[in-house]
Design a protein around this motif. Structure first.
Motif, PDB file in Angstrom:
ATOM      1  N   THR A 168      -9.804   4.188   3.843  1.00 48.19           N
ATOM      2  CA  THR A 168      -9.998   2.584   3.391  1.00 48.19           C
ATOM      3  C   THR A 168     -11.635   2.616   2.846  1.00 48.19           C
ATOM      4  O   THR A 168     -12.430   2.845   3.759  1.00 48.19           O
ATOM      5  CB  THR A 168      -9.649   1.742   4.401  1.00 48.19           C
ATOM      6  OG1 THR A 168      -8.427   1.954   4.888  1.00 48.19           O
ATOM      7  CG2 THR A 168     -10.104   0.313   4.280  1.00 48.19           C
ATOM      8  N   ARG A 187       0.813   4.074  -2.905  1.00 49.43           N
ATOM      9  CA  ARG A 187       0.582   5.550  -2.569  1.00 49.43           C
ATOM     10  C   ARG A 187       1.881   6.329  -3.242  1.00 49.43           C
ATOM     11  O   ARG A 187       1.485   7.391  -3.671  1.00 49.43           O
ATOM     12  CB  ARG A 187       0.463   5.799  -0.955  1.00 49.43           C
ATOM     13  CG  ARG A 187      -0.727   5.207  -0.375  1.00 49.43           C
ATOM     14  CD  ARG A 187      -0.737   5.287   0.917  1.00 49.43           C
ATOM     15  NE  ARG A 187      -2.240   4.984   1.431  1.00 49.43           N
ATOM     16  CZ  ARG A 187      -2.566   4.687   2.700  1.00 49.43           C
ATOM     17  NH1 ARG A 187      -1.834   4.352   3.679  1.00 49.43           N
ATOM     18  NH2 ARG A 187      -3.867   4.438   3.036  1.00 49.43           N
ATOM     19  N   ALA A 201      -4.788   2.145  -4.527  1.00 55.35           N
ATOM     20  CA  ALA A 201      -4.632   0.552  -4.660  1.00 55.35           C
ATOM     21  C   ALA A 201      -5.997  -0.081  -4.365  1.00 55.35           C
ATOM     22  O   ALA A 201      -6.604   0.653  -3.552  1.00 55.35           O
ATOM     23  CB  ALA A 201      -3.489   0.312  -3.490  1.00 55.35           C
ATOM     24  N   LEU A 239       0.919  -1.134   0.103  1.00 56.47           N
ATOM     25  CA  LEU A 239       0.189  -0.126  -0.138  1.00 56.47           C
ATOM     26  C   LEU A 239       0.967   1.333   0.005  1.00 56.47           C
ATOM     27  O   LEU A 239       0.550   2.393  -0.749  1.00 56.47           O
ATOM     28  CB  LEU A 239      -0.967  -0.096   1.267  1.00 56.47           C
ATOM     29  CG  LEU A 239      -1.751   1.351   1.405  1.00 56.47           C
ATOM     30  CD1 LEU A 239      -2.422   1.607   0.170  1.00 56.47           C
ATOM     31  CD2 LEU A 239      -2.793   1.027   2.742  1.00 56.47           C
ATOM     32  N   VAL A 268      -7.558   3.626  -0.432  1.00 57.42           N
ATOM     33  CA  VAL A 268      -7.263   2.234  -0.686  1.00 57.42           C
ATOM     34  C   VAL A 268      -8.756   1.607  -0.701  1.00 57.42           C
ATOM     35  O   VAL A 268      -9.379   1.704   0.312  1.00 57.42           O
ATOM     36  CB  VAL A 268      -6.323   1.575   0.271  1.00 57.42           C
ATOM     37  CG1 VAL A 268      -6.638   1.514   1.498  1.00 57.42           C
ATOM     38  CG2 VAL A 268      -6.140   0.081  -0.325  1.00 57.42           C
TER      39      VAL A 268
END
Ligand code: PLP
Length: 444
Positions: free
Chosen positions: A181, A140, A205, A136, A148
């Motif tokens: 998230t 980034r 991601a 991750l 994400v």
């Protein structure tokens, strides 16, 4: 041979009980991994293990069991698997950690890259959580974005905050993490498309296991890849479980979709602590020191490349190259699933008990008389197979499970299901000793 059981009132687990009490005083949760904790098992379970060989284990009281899951699925070949033990023993005599990289670091990296088609560079570390967090971080840095998108149906990517903020066990996580998230649904490309539409240019991601219980729908993984490419996000496959179980070259090989980055772990070193972050050179290179662009501080730890784990991985990969490990995992799982399903039918429990998942990675489901998932019945089932010499929090097989082990397990399940059927009629409390086990992710 697994010894069948013992009277629950006997002192079969006397030494376990003493040591469990000491563990609970010394270690929060009584185990260094929650999934191994006392609250995950019935009261009539062995508490502390002493040793294992193949798929058999012995507790500190000398009771023998056939084990499933084995090191939370890390021990794919078998406990104390001789070629792995020998390779580790040889490495120990040479020293375990140096001030410059060891030859093992190179050999293991090259062997890994030769095994995994889509991997152009690899960096090793100790566990899947750290490697996923590093994926991750790389994503980034590569995209200049922060958010994400993770698959909502996949239960574990990392012990770090970016994942745990999505669970109920979220004490200690700062609020700002939650906003970063997002969740999409497995086999539902539209749910990810909607996130990209709502958050244009913000998702760094997309993280998922290529498969877990359900197989990917035709075109789903390829669709994810194309969507990520179109949106400029990094696609990360978490192959911590699937890696050396679905296929020796990863589920990405089986399904024919190569992600930008992937993480391998559990099966890589037969239970020794090693995981790998790998993928496209253009992204992995951000962790190097040779570029003009800003570098990512990537997985640099004291123990990241200690030699015994690398030796274990080299030996494990060699076994995978020369023996039909994955084929056997599937055969053993199919034999077990077929035997257990027949037993379920025999006892008329098709509504209550199920075997699910890919043959190499089987789970079971337990429900009450009304067909509702039941922790009490799960605990009873586990209690009754343990009583009959099988520790099976899942039915995840290893390369060491022989047909005889599988057939003995089916016998144990058959006996356990007879008790299950009586408990449905008379009440689970009549048969369960102690409290039901608890889910791992529980706030209180
Ligand atoms: C799919 C998946 N990813 C990541 C992890 C985390 O791996 P580790 O426990 O090695 O940190 C797990 C652990 O169970 C897992 O199942």
């Amino acid at each position: 041979m697994a010894r069948t059981t013992a009277d629950p009132t006997s002192d079969r687990y006397r030494r376990s009980r003493e040591l469990q009490a000491r563990l609970r005083r010394a270690v929060p949760g009584g185990a260094h991994t929650y999934a191994k904790g006392d609250d995950q098992y019935p009261e009539l379970a062995p508490g502390v293990m002493a040793r294992g060989a193949g798929c058999h284990v012995w507790d500190v009281d000398g009771n023998e069991f056939i084990e499933y899951g084995m090191g939370l699925r890390a021990v794919t070949l078998g406990h104390a698997y001789p070629p792995v033990v020998e390779a580790v023993r040889a490495s120990l005599a040479l020293g375990t950690n140096f001030t410059r990289p060891s030859l093992h670091e190179l050999e293991c990296a090259e062997a890994f890259l030769a095994a995994i088609d889509g991997a152009e560079m690899v960096k090793f570390t100790k566990d899947g959580s750290t490697a996923n967090t590093a994926a991750l971080k790389l994503a980034r840095a590569f995209t200049g974005r922060e958010e994400v998108a993770i698959c909502a149906q996949h239960p574990f990517f990392s012990y770090d905050d970016w994942f745990f903020c999505t669970t109920t066990m979220d004490a200690g996580i700062p609020r700002f993490v939650y906003d970063q998230t997002l969740r999409f649904d497995y086999n539902d490309l539209g749910s990810l498309r909607a996130l990209f539409a709502q958050r244009p240019g913000r998702i760094a991601a997309v993280v998922l296991e290529p498969a877990r219980i359900d197989e990917p729908a035709p075109g789903f993984l390829q669709g994810l890849k194309e969507l990520c490419q179109a949106e400029g996000a990094v696609l990360v496959f978490d192959e911590t479980i699937t890696g050396f179980r679905w296929h020796a070259q990863g589920a990405q090989k089986l399904y024919g979709v190569v992600p930008d980055l992937s993480v391998f772990g559990k099966g890589l070193a037969n239970g020794f602590s090693l995981s790998a972050l790998c993928g496209r050179r253009a992204i992995m290179r951000l962790g190097s020191r040779e570029r003009e662009q800003d570098s990512v501080f990537l997985l640099s730890t004291t123990h990241g490349a200690e030699t015994p784990s690398l030796a274990a991985a080299l030996a494990t990969m060699q076994v995978y190259r020369t023996e039909p490990v994955v084929e056997r995992l599937h055969q053993a799982g199919e034999r077990l699933a077929a035997g257990v399903r027949q037993a379920i039918e025999r006892h008329g429990l098709a509504r209550q008990v199920s075997v699910i998942g890919r043959a190499c990675n089987l789970f079971y489901g337990t429900s009450d008389a009304d067909g509702r998932p039941s922790q009490a019945f799960r605990t009873l089932f586990l209690q009754e197979i343990i009583r009959r010499g099988v520790i099976g929090p899942s039915f995840v097989v290893s390369y060491s499970h022989s047909d005889e082990d599988i057939d003995r397990t089916v016998d144990a399940v058959d006996g356990a299901l007879a008790v299950y059927a009586r408990a449905l009629a008379d009440g689970v409390g009549q048969f369960l000793v102690g409290s039901p086990s608890r889910p791992v992710f529980e706030r209180r």
